[in-house]
Design an enzyme around this catalytic site. Sequence first.
Site, PDB file in Angstrom:
ATOM      1  N   CYS A  24       3.343  -2.955   7.359  1.00 32.90           N
ATOM      2  CA  CYS A  24       2.982  -1.739   6.621  1.00 32.90           C
ATOM      3  C   CYS A  24       1.760  -1.978   5.733  1.00 32.90           C
ATOM      4  O   CYS A  24       1.624  -3.031   5.113  1.00 32.90           O
ATOM      5  CB  CYS A  24       4.177  -1.295   5.778  1.00 32.90           C
ATOM      6  SG  CYS A  24       3.874   0.177   4.780  1.00 32.90           S
ATOM      7  N   CYS A  27       2.276  -1.410   0.567  1.00 26.36           N
ATOM      8  CA  CYS A  27       2.408  -2.425  -0.491  1.00 26.36           C
ATOM      9  C   CYS A  27       1.532  -3.643  -0.187  1.00 26.36           C
ATOM     10  O   CYS A  27       1.346  -4.016   0.968  1.00 26.36           O
ATOM     11  CB  CYS A  27       3.862  -2.870  -0.628  1.00 26.36           C
ATOM     12  SG  CYS A  27       4.966  -1.581  -1.241  1.00 26.36           S
ATOM     13  N   CYS A 371      -7.464   4.293 -12.875  1.00 19.51           N
ATOM     14  CA  CYS A 371      -6.652   3.740 -11.782  1.00 19.51           C
ATOM     15  C   CYS A 371      -7.490   2.827 -10.892  1.00 19.51           C
ATOM     16  O   CYS A 371      -7.047   2.432  -9.815  1.00 19.51           O
ATOM     17  CB  CYS A 371      -6.011   4.866 -10.965  1.00 19.51           C
ATOM     18  SG  CYS A 371      -7.180   6.071 -10.328  1.00 19.51           S
TER      19      CYS A 371
END
Length: 384
Positions: A24, A27, A371
């Site tokens: 994936c 993460c 961010c």
Amino acid sequence: GKIIKIIKPSSDRIDAPCKYFYDCGACQMQHIKYEAQLRYKTNIVKDTISKIGRISPDVVSDIIKSDSVFGYRNKMQYPVKKIRIHDPKTKINFKSEIKMGYYKKGSHDLVDIYECLILHPFLNKIAKVVRKELNKFIVSVYEEDNKKGLLRHILARVGVNTKESLLSFIINGNEFHGSKKIVSSVIKELSATEKEFRLCGVFININTRHTNVILGEKTRNIWGVNSICENLSGLKFSISPGSFFQINPYQTVKLYNNVLELAELSGNETVMDAYCGTGSISLWVSNFVKEVYGIEENESAISDAKKNAKLNNIKNVFFKCGTVEKLLKMYKEAGLKFDLIILDPPRSGCSPEVLETVKQMCPNKIIYISCDPATLARDLKILG
């Protein structure tokens, strides 16, 4: 660089708790102990502001750690694909099945995920039920290669403290035929298996553009309420399918309280909240200042911000829709003085025009929430 072989593993390396981690692309650090993650992230910020911003890394404080490492994310966004299942005996693709999850890193190859560890457990439950019900019906699924097919993404949001949730189907078209039966089955299944959290509203979002942008401009409610609430430290926030809201409610409280701590407010300040979104920071500081001006170019976000102010009976916050560049300049030319300017821009940071106007306005204090350390460092160098 790519790892070819690990000769001797770092003492900080662990087996990633998520079985999808190595495929994936979501993460990045689950193979690192959490305490070590904090050190590595701190060093990233130090390196970035030092190299790009030419600022001493000594100004960087320790990270405020999270109490919840997993199960915190209040928003799920899953792309959907239909995959042919291969029969090894007949060597024939004999069945199509709908899959949903995240993409592999650097690609649009889908990783079929049955349970994401960072999602709130109820969002995982919604995903499982939706997957099950979609596979009971013949549903057309969007294919990026030929731009045909209907269902593109599944989006769900949950109010962790209010236990309310929303579900949206993003489609490549104007109608989702059969959606009533699917929604009815999803509601029935969730009601039978979950007594604490509840699904409150279901939507169709129309996105016929062939881009990577997930949400289209038109959203239609097909069942239940138009929005849900979240409650953070006594403040109520209205959340609709397309609203911006911080995805980690636990860290959000710590972040906003840190803003209050850094602001050192006396109660007489006039505050500018630039890029205010749905007004969460404006409302958070409103009880500690004279007045707050929130500016944001997204009309839907400003609508939610005004609704949030009414929800909380807050009357000293004034929201206005328009670009930050234009509105900041307007307030400056009108001679309005701000004791504190809060900047919370998107990942791309502030434009040079915004930064120049902020400097000209000469506030007593600027609090910049970022961010992306790189754009933060770039902008701090300009604000210098």
